[in-house]
Design a protein around this motif. Structure first.
Motif, PDB file in Angstrom:
ATOM      1  N   GLY A 163      -6.830  34.129 -26.891  1.00 25.81           N
ATOM      2  CA  GLY A 163      -7.109  34.686 -27.516  1.00 25.81           C
ATOM      3  C   GLY A 163      -7.852  34.014 -28.699  1.00 25.81           C
ATOM      4  N   ALA A 164      -7.710  33.002 -29.118  1.00 25.43           N
ATOM      5  CA  ALA A 164      -8.261  32.087 -30.439  1.00 25.43           C
ATOM      6  C   ALA A 164      -9.244  31.546 -29.656  1.00 25.43           C
ATOM      7  CB  ALA A 164      -7.461  30.598 -30.755  1.00 25.43           C
ATOM      8  N   LEU A 165      -9.717  31.024 -28.670  1.00 23.42           N
ATOM      9  CA  LEU A 165     -11.091  30.871 -27.742  1.00 23.42           C
ATOM     10  C   LEU A 165     -11.834  32.040 -27.893  1.00 23.42           C
ATOM     11  CD1 LEU A 165     -12.150  29.047 -26.166  1.00 23.42           C
ATOM     12  CD2 LEU A 165     -10.563  29.575 -24.437  1.00 23.42           C
ATOM     13  N   VAL A 166     -10.920  32.856 -27.097  1.00 23.24           N
ATOM     14  CA  VAL A 166     -12.476  34.346 -27.419  1.00 23.24           C
ATOM     15  C   VAL A 166     -12.784  34.236 -28.805  1.00 23.24           C
ATOM     16  CG1 VAL A 166     -12.591  36.645 -26.864  1.00 23.24           C
ATOM     17  CG2 VAL A 166     -11.137  35.485 -25.469  1.00 23.24           C
ATOM     18  N   VAL A 167     -11.729  34.329 -29.683  1.00 22.69           N
ATOM     19  CA  VAL A 167     -12.880  34.487 -31.492  1.00 22.69           C
ATOM     20  C   VAL A 167     -13.373  33.662 -31.682  1.00 22.69           C
ATOM     21  CG1 VAL A 167     -11.823  34.797 -33.616  1.00 22.69           C
ATOM     22  CG2 VAL A 167     -10.241  35.962 -31.603  1.00 22.69           C
ATOM     23  N   VAL A 168     -13.259  32.436 -31.247  1.00 17.73           N
ATOM     24  CA  VAL A 168     -13.633  31.325 -31.647  1.00 17.73           C
ATOM     25  C   VAL A 168     -15.270  30.963 -30.902  1.00 17.73           C
ATOM     26  CG1 VAL A 168     -14.370  28.471 -31.654  1.00 17.73           C
ATOM     27  CG2 VAL A 168     -11.994  29.688 -32.323  1.00 17.73           C
ATOM     28  N   THR A 169     -15.047  31.505 -29.587  1.00 17.98           N
ATOM     29  CA  THR A 169     -16.249  31.693 -28.794  1.00 17.98           C
ATOM     30  C   THR A 169     -17.612  32.537 -29.396  1.00 17.98           C
ATOM     31  OG1 THR A 169     -15.165  30.606 -26.903  1.00 17.98           O
ATOM     32  CG2 THR A 169     -16.894  31.356 -26.489  1.00 17.98           C
ATOM     33  N   ALA A 170     -17.009  33.567 -29.675  1.00 22.11           N
ATOM     34  CA  ALA A 170     -17.571  34.587 -30.275  1.00 22.11           C
ATOM     35  C   ALA A 170     -17.658  34.405 -31.010  1.00 22.11           C
ATOM     36  CB  ALA A 170     -16.809  36.338 -30.225  1.00 22.11           C
ATOM     37  N   ILE A 171     -17.516  33.771 -32.144  1.00 26.88           N
ATOM     38  CA  ILE A 171     -18.064  33.198 -33.337  1.00 26.88           C
ATOM     39  C   ILE A 171     -19.327  32.581 -33.244  1.00 26.88           C
ATOM     40  CG2 ILE A 171     -17.904  32.098 -35.730  1.00 26.88           C
ATOM     41  CD1 ILE A 171     -15.291  33.485 -35.568  1.00 26.88           C
ATOM     42  N   PHE A 172     -19.375  31.997 -32.483  1.00 21.54           N
ATOM     43  CA  PHE A 172     -20.383  30.577 -31.519  1.00 21.54           C
ATOM     44  C   PHE A 172     -21.585  31.423 -31.667  1.00 21.54           C
ATOM     45  CE2 PHE A 172     -22.704  28.631 -28.816  1.00 21.54           C
ATOM     46  CZ  PHE A 172     -23.169  27.210 -28.926  1.00 21.54           C
ATOM     47  N   GLU A 173     -21.145  32.041 -30.499  1.00 25.88           N
ATOM     48  CA  GLU A 173     -22.406  33.004 -29.519  1.00 25.88           C
ATOM     49  C   GLU A 173     -22.882  33.740 -30.728  1.00 25.88           C
ATOM     50  OE1 GLU A 173     -24.104  34.335 -25.762  1.00 25.88           O
ATOM     51  OE2 GLU A 173     -23.241  31.623 -27.031  1.00 25.88           O
ATOM     52  N   VAL A 174     -22.651  34.839 -31.938  1.00 26.43           N
ATOM     53  CA  VAL A 174     -23.221  35.792 -33.356  1.00 26.43           C
ATOM     54  C   VAL A 174     -23.891  34.319 -33.654  1.00 26.43           C
ATOM     55  CG1 VAL A 174     -22.731  36.551 -35.437  1.00 26.43           C
ATOM     56  CG2 VAL A 174     -21.042  37.175 -33.255  1.00 26.43           C
ATOM     57  N   ILE A 175     -22.679  33.142 -33.659  1.00 23.31           N
ATOM     58  CA  ILE A 175     -24.019  32.176 -34.814  1.00 23.31           C
ATOM     59  C   ILE A 175     -25.619  31.982 -34.188  1.00 23.31           C
ATOM     60  CG2 ILE A 175     -23.884  29.643 -36.124  1.00 23.31           C
ATOM     61  CD1 ILE A 175     -21.746  30.288 -36.240  1.00 23.31           C
ATOM     62  N   ARG A 176     -24.695  31.341 -32.385  1.00 25.31           N
ATOM     63  CA  ARG A 176     -25.677  30.618 -31.862  1.00 25.31           C
ATOM     64  C   ARG A 176     -27.557  31.569 -31.470  1.00 25.31           C
ATOM     65  NH1 ARG A 176     -28.156  30.704 -26.636  1.00 25.31           N
ATOM     66  NH2 ARG A 176     -26.617  32.415 -26.296  1.00 25.31           N
ATOM     67  N   ARG A 177     -26.786  33.031 -32.011  1.00 19.94           N
ATOM     68  CA  ARG A 177     -28.104  34.053 -31.429  1.00 19.94           C
ATOM     69  C   ARG A 177     -28.454  34.490 -32.937  1.00 19.94           C
ATOM     70  NH1 ARG A 177     -26.694  37.788 -25.675  1.00 19.94           N
ATOM     71  NH2 ARG A 177     -25.365  35.774 -24.784  1.00 19.94           N
ATOM     72  N   GLY A 178     -27.752  34.170 -33.596  1.00 21.99           N
ATOM     73  CA  GLY A 178     -28.227  34.522 -35.919  1.00 21.99           C
ATOM     74  C   GLY A 178     -29.708  33.951 -35.853  1.00 21.99           C
ATOM     75  N   ALA A 179     -29.503  34.532 -37.313  1.00 19.61           N
ATOM     76  CA  ALA A 179     -30.874  33.276 -37.997  1.00 19.61           C
ATOM     77  C   ALA A 179     -30.437  32.031 -38.291  1.00 19.61           C
ATOM     78  CB  ALA A 179     -31.063  34.053 -38.970  1.00 19.61           C
ATOM     79  N   LEU A 180     -28.849  32.114 -38.822  1.00 17.41           N
ATOM     80  CA  LEU A 180     -28.335  30.591 -39.145  1.00 17.41           C
ATOM     81  C   LEU A 180     -28.385  30.156 -37.752  1.00 17.41           C
ATOM     82  CD1 LEU A 180     -26.750  29.014 -40.373  1.00 17.41           C
ATOM     83  CD2 LEU A 180     -24.948  29.600 -40.038  1.00 17.41           C
ATOM     84  N   GLY A 181     -28.361  30.540 -35.837  1.00 21.55           N
ATOM     85  CA  GLY A 181     -28.288  29.539 -35.335  1.00 21.55           C
ATOM     86  C   GLY A 181     -29.758  28.575 -34.894  1.00 21.55           C
ATOM     87  N   TYR A 182     -30.699  29.576 -35.789  1.00 16.79           N
ATOM     88  CA  TYR A 182     -32.227  29.296 -35.153  1.00 16.79           C
ATOM     89  C   TYR A 182     -32.416  28.485 -36.357  1.00 16.79           C
ATOM     90  CZ  TYR A 182     -32.822  33.112 -32.107  1.00 16.79           C
ATOM     91  OH  TYR A 182     -32.989  33.856 -30.874  1.00 16.79           O
ATOM     92  N   ARG A 183     -31.833  28.431 -37.288  1.00 14.14           N
ATOM     93  CA  ARG A 183     -31.990  27.513 -38.433  1.00 14.14           C
ATOM     94  C   ARG A 183     -31.125  26.054 -38.014  1.00 14.14           C
ATOM     95  NH1 ARG A 183     -30.886  31.964 -42.402  1.00 14.14           N
ATOM     96  NH2 ARG A 183     -32.914  32.740 -42.774  1.00 14.14           N
TER      97      ARG A 183
END
Length: 321
Positions: A163-183
């Protein structure tokens, strides 16, 4: 990767421990692999997206492990509450480390972060009344239950790590696909160009570092509940934690969500197998074989094993008769 494949992989991972011995060695290794996959994913936020090669993540990991355990010993607080404290302390520690080092690049940044992890190790070793010093510290035993993260057998802690891996991976993906990830990717490609187009590079790197540090500290709490005992040299170790965390993403493929997971599922079982099979043959043989295999992996594909998925696409097709 399609959502159906992700759901199928999660289902298979969730059902896997049902076919394994609850107290067996295999489930222990898989749980450790899930933990380091999550740690590699947290590191991937700064190391993969922003190309900030941190070797100091052991500082956050150890802070989380000690914070929750000390609160549990002194005040009887649930590790879940300790996890919340660890998130805050990990983020604050990352900010304190990042402010004086964020303008450093390459090996200078890596050495500066490495030094921060070593400072925390020395502090934990000398603060014996609080941390137990070199003798280490044990998680207190108590009644079994979810509230105190105390489980019978190895399956519940495996599912908790999953479950921890799923949560951390989801956070990574949200960041990667969002504005912060592009920056962050703009900073990775060319920091001068990123600043020229209006990216506040200092703020972006600070945000990424705080998120990564907070997640790493939270995972330190789970490690403490999984291992029950640790000492400063274990949780603040350069080779055992900092380098190992970065290795998961580098071997698998930095900057990708699947990279740290693939890296951990290969590196951790390989390391454990080498230790179990070769450690009694000759001194240092297991480490030699383990290191040689890792070197071979890097030589085969320096960009990480995830890059091999394009191998068949690059192969020229035979001309039709």
């Amino acid at each position: 990767m399609s959502r159906a494949l992700v759901a199928l992989a999660l289902l298979a991972a969730g059902l896997l421990p049902l076919g394994l011995e609850a107290e067996g060695y295999a489930i222990h290794v898989l749980t450790l692999a899930l933990l380091f996959a999550a740690l590699g994913q947290a590191w991937n936020i700064v190391g993969g997206l922003a190309n900030q090669m941190s070797l100091g993540h052991a500082a956050f990991f150890g802070i989380g492990a000690y914070a929750a355990t000390i609160l549990q010993i002194r005040f009887g607080l649930s590790p879940w509450l300790g996890l919340g404290v660890a998130l805050v302390l990990g983020g604050l520690a990352a900010a304190l480390i990042s402010l004086p080092t964020m303008r450093l690049r390459g090996h200078y940044f890596a050495l500066a972060t490495l030094a921060c992890g070593e400072v925390m190790r020395v502090i934990a070793n000398t603060a014996a009344p609080l941390t137990g010093g070199p003798a280490g510290i044990s998680v207190p035993f108590g009644a079994e239950g979810v509230w105190m993260m105390r489980f019978e057998g190895g399956r519940p802690i495996y599912w908790l790590m999953l479950g921890a891996l799923v949560v951390v991976t989801a956070i990574f993906e949200v960041i990667r696909r969002g504005a912060l990830g592009y920056r962050l990717r703009a900073v990775r490609e060319n920091i001068a160009a990123a600043e020229a187009i209006g990216v506040d590079t200092a703020r972006v790197k600070l945000q990424a570092a705080m998120i990564s540090g907070a997640l790493t500290a939270a995972l330190g709490v789970l490690y403490a509940q999984f291992n029950f005992f640790f000492d400063p040299d274990t949780v603040f170790g350069v080779a055992s934690i900092s380098v190992r965390i970065a290795l998961m993403a580098i071997i698998g493929g930095i900057g990708t969500a699947a990279g740290p997971i693939l890296g951990a599922l290969i590196v951790i079982p390989l390391e454990e197998f080498a230790n179990a099979a070769l450690s009694d043959r000759a001194a240092g043989l297991s480490q030699l074989v383990y290191g040689a295999v890792l070197i071979a992996m890097v030589l085969v594909e320096p960009r990480g094993l995830m890059a091999l998925r394009h191998f068949w696409q690059r192969r020229p097709r035979r001309a039709s008769a």
